[in-house]
Each structure stands twice: as structure tokens, then as C-alpha cells.
Design an enzyme around this catalytic site. Structure first.
Site, short mmCIF file in Angstrom:
data_model
loop_
_atom_site.label_atom_id
_atom_site.label_comp_id
_atom_site.label_asym_id
_atom_site.label_seq_id
_atom_site.Cartn_x
_atom_site.Cartn_y
_atom_site.Cartn_z
N GLU A 71 12.53 -7.57 -15.87
CA GLU A 71 12.92 -7.89 -16.47
C GLU A 71 12.18 -8.01 -17.94
O GLU A 71 11.78 -7.88 -18.83
CB GLU A 71 14.35 -7.76 -16.72
CG GLU A 71 15.23 -7.32 -17.58
CD GLU A 71 16.59 -7.15 -17.52
OE1 GLU A 71 17.25 -7.91 -18.00
OE2 GLU A 71 17.47 -6.16 -16.34
N GLU A 117 4.87 -2.85 -14.03
CA GLU A 117 6.12 -3.35 -14.18
C GLU A 117 7.36 -2.42 -14.37
O GLU A 117 8.15 -1.93 -14.91
CB GLU A 117 6.09 -4.52 -15.52
CG GLU A 117 5.29 -5.36 -16.06
CD GLU A 117 5.95 -6.65 -14.86
OE1 GLU A 117 6.49 -6.03 -14.43
OE2 GLU A 117 4.56 -7.47 -14.34
N PRO A 141 1.15 -1.12 0.04
CA PRO A 141 -0.12 -0.07 -0.03
C PRO A 141 0.52 1.37 0.13
O PRO A 141 0.62 2.14 -0.59
CB PRO A 141 -0.59 0.08 1.14
CG PRO A 141 -0.76 -1.43 1.54
CD PRO A 141 0.45 -2.33 1.21
N ILE A 156 -11.93 8.60 -33.73
CA ILE A 156 -12.03 8.49 -35.14
C ILE A 156 -13.89 7.97 -35.05
O ILE A 156 -14.31 8.35 -35.25
CB ILE A 156 -11.40 7.36 -36.08
CG1 ILE A 156 -10.20 8.37 -36.22
CG2 ILE A 156 -12.07 7.08 -36.59
CD1 ILE A 156 -8.97 7.16 -36.76
N ALA A 159 5.71 4.46 -16.33
CA ALA A 159 7.28 5.61 -17.08
C ALA A 159 8.43 6.71 -17.10
O ALA A 159 8.85 6.00 -17.45
CB ALA A 159 5.87 5.96 -18.48
N GLY A 165 -18.44 9.97 -30.93
CA GLY A 165 -19.77 10.52 -30.16
C GLY A 165 -19.73 8.37 -29.65
O GLY A 165 -19.78 8.18 -28.72
C1 LIG Z 1 -4.52 -3.32 -12.54
C2 LIG Z 1 -2.73 -2.63 -11.16
C3 LIG Z 1 -2.05 -4.45 -10.95
C4 LIG Z 1 -0.49 -4.48 -10.91
N1 LIG Z 1 0.01 -5.91 -10.23
C5 LIG Z 1 0.54 -5.17 -9.68
C6 LIG Z 1 1.78 -7.29 -9.32
O1 LIG Z 1 0.32 -7.91 -10.10
N2 LIG Z 1 2.68 -7.65 -8.35
C7 LIG Z 1 3.36 -6.26 -8.15
O2 LIG Z 1 4.29 -6.33 -7.20
N3 LIG Z 1 2.85 -4.69 -8.25
C8 LIG Z 1 1.71 -4.90 -8.91
N4 LIG Z 1 0.99 -3.46 -9.89
C9 LIG Z 1 1.97 -2.27 -9.32
C10 LIG Z 1 2.56 -1.85 -9.72
O3 LIG Z 1 3.67 -2.02 -10.28
C11 LIG Z 1 2.35 -0.47 -8.97
O4 LIG Z 1 1.42 0.25 -9.14
C12 LIG Z 1 3.40 0.57 -9.52
O5 LIG Z 1 5.20 -0.01 -9.44
C13 LIG Z 1 3.42 2.06 -9.18
O6 LIG Z 1 3.71 2.35 -7.78
P1 LIG Z 1 3.04 3.05 -6.75
O7 LIG Z 1 1.66 3.17 -7.68
O8 LIG Z 1 3.41 2.40 -5.75
O9 LIG Z 1 3.17 5.04 -7.55
P2 LIG Z 1 4.70 5.60 -6.75
O10 LIG Z 1 5.77 4.62 -7.54
O11 LIG Z 1 3.29 6.02 -5.58
O12 LIG Z 1 4.50 6.51 -8.02
C14 LIG Z 1 3.04 7.45 -8.04
C15 LIG Z 1 4.08 8.65 -9.08
O13 LIG Z 1 5.38 9.02 -8.58
C16 LIG Z 1 6.57 9.02 -10.13
N5 LIG Z 1 7.43 8.53 -9.45
C17 LIG Z 1 7.97 7.94 -8.67
N6 LIG Z 1 9.33 7.75 -8.40
C18 LIG Z 1 9.86 8.63 -8.90
C19 LIG Z 1 10.63 8.48 -8.64
N7 LIG Z 1 12.17 8.39 -8.31
N8 LIG Z 1 11.74 10.02 -10.36
C20 LIG Z 1 10.18 9.91 -10.90
N9 LIG Z 1 8.44 10.03 -10.97
C21 LIG Z 1 9.04 9.08 -10.17
C22 LIG Z 1 5.83 7.60 -10.37
O14 LIG Z 1 6.17 7.46 -12.22
C23 LIG Z 1 4.04 7.91 -10.25
O15 LIG Z 1 4.06 9.04 -11.83
C24 LIG Z 1 -0.51 -3.41 -9.90
C25 LIG Z 1 -0.99 -2.02 -10.54
C26 LIG Z 1 -2.13 -1.80 -11.46
C27 LIG Z 1 -2.70 -0.69 -11.20
#
Ligand SMILES: Cc1cc2nc3c(=O)[nH]c(=O)nc-3n(C[C@H](O)[C@H](O)[C@H](O)COP(=O)(O)OP(=O)(O)OC[C@H]3O[C@@H](n4cnc5c(N)ncnc54)[C@H](O)[C@@H]3O)c2cc1C
Length: 399
Positions: free
Chosen positions: A254, A377, A132, A351, A380, A354
């Protein structure tokens, strides 16, 4: 067949397999995807069909009962499947990462125990790093395993966002193990946790509370996972030794990134197909909209992106298959394919006018699915960090 996303240099076997998957997608996935997605229903019949085709064991070596295929073959199959419905590719993705990690890093006993049953789909894998409080910052995880005097480990903590967290019966989970190593990265361990599939207490001290309600990527279950003193042993540590978990997970991620790139390619191709088809049917101002240059140019831009993302994804997969490190290429492929996918989906949506906003049109579903690829994974921006750092290493100025 579409002229886009053709791949040169495939063997006859690869070509046959991909054709088979494409037919499966056209006949078994596309006709039912919209209805199942709207009901958020698990696509059991599709999963059974994929089991029969051996998809769950695609990259597991033949000696363990799989098809022994390359990452490229796998990625091309994923591309086809995601073209049909992205959620279905999500069902196999975490399974594939866990099987890959067991194969690369597991003890022989773990390989013998898990891989044959993973190849048939009897054991299905989920992959758990996120919590979380953290996703990108993996080293900040709090879930902890402590070894008692009896030699057993006890795991406590909360995990978040497990794709297939309910349906899987094996979870590769990253936890903190403070064994006194000098680096935080060496104080993390991957445990293989066996559980029942389903919700509630699915193993001693392991609870899956329920499905997270998501904007898209429906059908596939995404869950939390709560550990409350889950007892386990050294035998369930991936590779048998603590302290290697972070590196094992990064290796898994990876190949997972190539997989997410492949999904982006598949979703983008479908969005293009829907756009080019709609544009030849809809008329405005006395002609088909495809005959308005603005729409034609939009389609051209979409096709260029569909093609470029595919080429980059194939390059990243081939690099890993050749035994080389592909972190740069996988990061580039994931970044490009997910951004382009979003843009192509948006263009196709426009394209459709509505009607793109109506749940009766497939593009509405794709519009809700594409953003997930920007996050999963590694976001961006995290890909840009990886790409940038690798390149600065590579182009380092000589003192
Ligand atoms: C539908 C779904 C399925 C998923 N499945 C899995 C799974 O099977 N197993 C698993 O382990 N995880 C899973 N995830 C989790 C996913 O890998 C994370 O949500 C993701 O890595 C981003 O982490 P966060 O949500 O905590 O965002 P945060 O890490 O809190 O990031 C929030 C924002 O801050 C930016 N940010 C953070 N750090 C930096 C930095 N150093 N420099 C620049 N920008 C930064 C991020 O790019 C993002 O825009 C899933 C997520 C979703 C939505």
C-alpha cells in the site's frame, strides 16, 4: 523552479529537504544517468551520496537513527529522484517498504536490530512476493517453509523479480506455512532473510543466480532468488508469529503504491520538461514547432496530466500519514500516475520526432522505463479491481 508539481502546506523542513534532493538530482544524477543506464551500471556514487543525505532512513523514526519523516516527504523526494533517473528511486523503494514493514509489524528486537542499520544504508532491503508462476495472484505462491522437530524452519522454492535482489543484504520474503489455518491468507508468513549482497550462494541455502536482462530500469539489479533448504528460526519471522505474512505484505504494498505513483509523477515531469524544451528549439515550416498549435496542445495535455497525477499522489500520501486506510487512494494514485506517465512520455517522444528514437536523447530512456510502472506493485488492471471493489463496498445498496 517549475510551476508544475508544487505542493501546498509543506513545513519549512519539508521544503528544505525536497530542495536539497532536487539539487542533488540536478547535479549528481541527471548528468550521469544516460551513460550509466546505457552501460547498465549500478550507480554506486549516487547511492553513496543518498546514504550521506540520510535518504535510506527518511521514514525511520529518530529513535532508530532515521529522519522520522512522513510518507508525503518521502514520496516528494522519490518524485524528484525519479525525475533524474527512475532506477535510482527503485534502489530505495524496496528498502523503504521493508523498513516500513519492520517498523509496523516487527518485534522490538527486530526493530532494534535492523532499523538503525537500515537508516544508514548499511543494511539494504529487498521485498519478495512474486514467483515464476505468479505475481498478481499472491495466494498462489509455492515457496514453502516447514518447521522441523528441532523447532527450526526450512525454506524451499523459487522467487522471481526481486528488485535489489543482488545488492540487498536483507530480504523480506513471503512463503507458505501450512499451520492449519482455515484461510489460505492465514497460511502465509513473512521471513526476514539475512544474506550477503552479491550473486551466487549468498547465505546457506539461498542463491541469487544473476541479473535479469530488462528493456529498461537498468542499473538497478532485478533477480531471481532460489531457496534450497534455507534453515531459519522463529526469531526471523516478521513479528515473531507465523500466519500474518499476507497482511504484512499488503500493508507494505500500500505504501509502495504511493511510491510508484510518485515515480510516475517524476518521470512524467521530466518527459514534459524535455518535450517543452525540444519544442522551442526545433523548427519546421519556418517556425518553432511549439508555435504549431498541435504541438502546443500536446504540451498542454501533458502538463494537465503531470499536475493531476501529482495531486492524486499527494492526497494518497497524506491520507496514510493521517493514520487512515488509503488502499483506495493509493490504488487510484498508482493507476492514474502510471497511465499518465506512459502517455506523457509517449507524447514527449512524438514531439522529439525521429530524434526521440536515438539513444542520444534522454526521452529514449524514459520510453523504455515508463512501462515498468504499469506493472510493478500491482498491474493497472489489478488497481482497477481494487478501486472498483472498494467503491462497490462504499456505495452498496441498502436492502
Ligand atoms: C522490473 C520489475 C521489478 C519487479 N520487482 C518486484 C519486487 O521487487 N518484488 C516482487 O515481489 N515482485 C516484483 N515484480 C513483480 C511484479 O510485481 C509482477 O510482475 C506483477 O505483480 C504482475 O505479476 P505477473 O508478472 O505474474 O503477471 P500476471 O499476474 O500473470 O498477470 C498477467 C496479466 O493478466 C492480468 N491479470 C491477472 N489477474 C487478473 C485479474 N484477476 N483480473 C484482470 N486481469 C488480471 C494482469 O493485469 C496482467 O495484464 C517486479 C516486476 C518487474 C517487471
Amino acid at each position: 523552479m517549475s510551476r508544475l508539481q508544487q505542493t501546498d502546506g509543506l513545513t519549512e523542513e519539508q521544503t528544505e529537504l525536497i530542495k536539497l534532493v532536487r539539487e542533488f538530482v540536478d547535479e549528481q544524477i541527471i548528468p550521469v544517468a544516460m551513460e550509466l543506464e546505457h552501460k547498465d551500471e549500478y550507480p554506486q556514487a549516487i547511492v553513496d551520496g543518498m546514504k550521506e543525505m540520510g535518504i535510506f532512513g527518511l521514514m525511520i523514526p529518530e529513535e532508530y537513527g532515521g529522519l522520522g519523516e512522513s510518507l508525503l516527504t518521502y514520496a516528494l523526494c522519490v518524485e524528484e529522484i525519479a525525475r533524474g533517473w527512475m532506477s535510482v528511486s527503485g534502489i530505495i523503494n524496496t528498502h523503504f517498504i521493508v523498513a516500513y514493514m519492520v517498523l509496523q509489524h516487527g518485534t522490538e528486537e527486530q526493530k532494534q536490530h535492523y532499523l538503525p542499520k537500515m537508516a544508514t544504508g548499511e543494511i539494504r532491503g529487498a521485498f519478495s512476493m512474486s514467483e515464476p508462476g505468479c505475481g498478481s495472484d499472491v495466494a498462489a505462491i509455492k515457496t514453502k517453509a516447514v518447521k522441523g522437530d528441532d523447532g527450526e524452519w526450512s525454506i524451499t522454492g523459487q522467487k522471481m523479480w526481486l528488485t535489489n535482489g543482488g545488492s540487498a543484504n536483507l530480504v523480506a520474503v513471503l512463503v507458505k506455512t501450512d499451520t492449519g489455518a482455515d484461510s489460505v491468507y492465514k497460511n502465509m508468513t513473512t521471513f526476514l532473510v539475512d544474506k550477503e549482497s552479491g550473486f551466487g550462494e549468498t547465505a546457506q541455502g539461498v542463491t541469487v543466480p544473476g541479473k535479469i536482462d530488462k528493456m529498461g530500469y537498468k542499473g538497478v539489479d532485478t533477480t531471481e532468488l532460489i531457496f534450497d533448504g534455507h534453515r531459519t528460526t522463529d526469531a526471523q519471522i516478521l513479528g515473531g508469529e507465523p500466519g500474518k505474512g499476507f497482511y504484512q505484505m499488503m500493508d507494505g504494498v500500500e505504501v509502495g503504491r504511493v511510491n510508484v505513483a510518485a515515480r510516475g509523477c517524476g518521470v512524467a515531469r521530466r518527459a514534459f520538461e524535455l518535450g517543452v524544451s525540444y519544442a522551442q528549439q526545433r523548427e519546421t515550416f519556418g517556425k518553432k514547432i511549439v508555435d504549431h498549435q498541435a504541438v502546443l496542445f500536446r504540451l498542454a495535455d501533458m502538463a494537465v496530466k503531470v499536475e493531476a497525477a501529482h495531486e492524486m499522489m499527494v492526497k494518497a500520501a497524506r491520507k496514510k500519514d493521517s493514520g487512515q486506510r488509503n488502499d483506495l487512494e493509493a490504488g487510484m494514485a498508482k493507476y492514474l500516475a502510471s497511465e499518465y506517465c506512459s502517455q506523457v512520455v509517449e507524447d514527449s517522444f512524438r514531439i522529439h520526432g525521429g530524434y526521440g528514437y536515438s539513444k542520444e536523447y534522454e526521452i529514449e530512456r524514459l520510453y523504455r522505463e515508463a512501462p515498468m510502472l504499469l506493472i510493478g506493485e500491482g498491474t493497472a488492471d489489478i488497481q482497477r479491481m481494487i478501486i472498483g471493489r472498494r467503491l462497490v463496498e462504499d456505495y452498496k445498496l441498502k436492502a
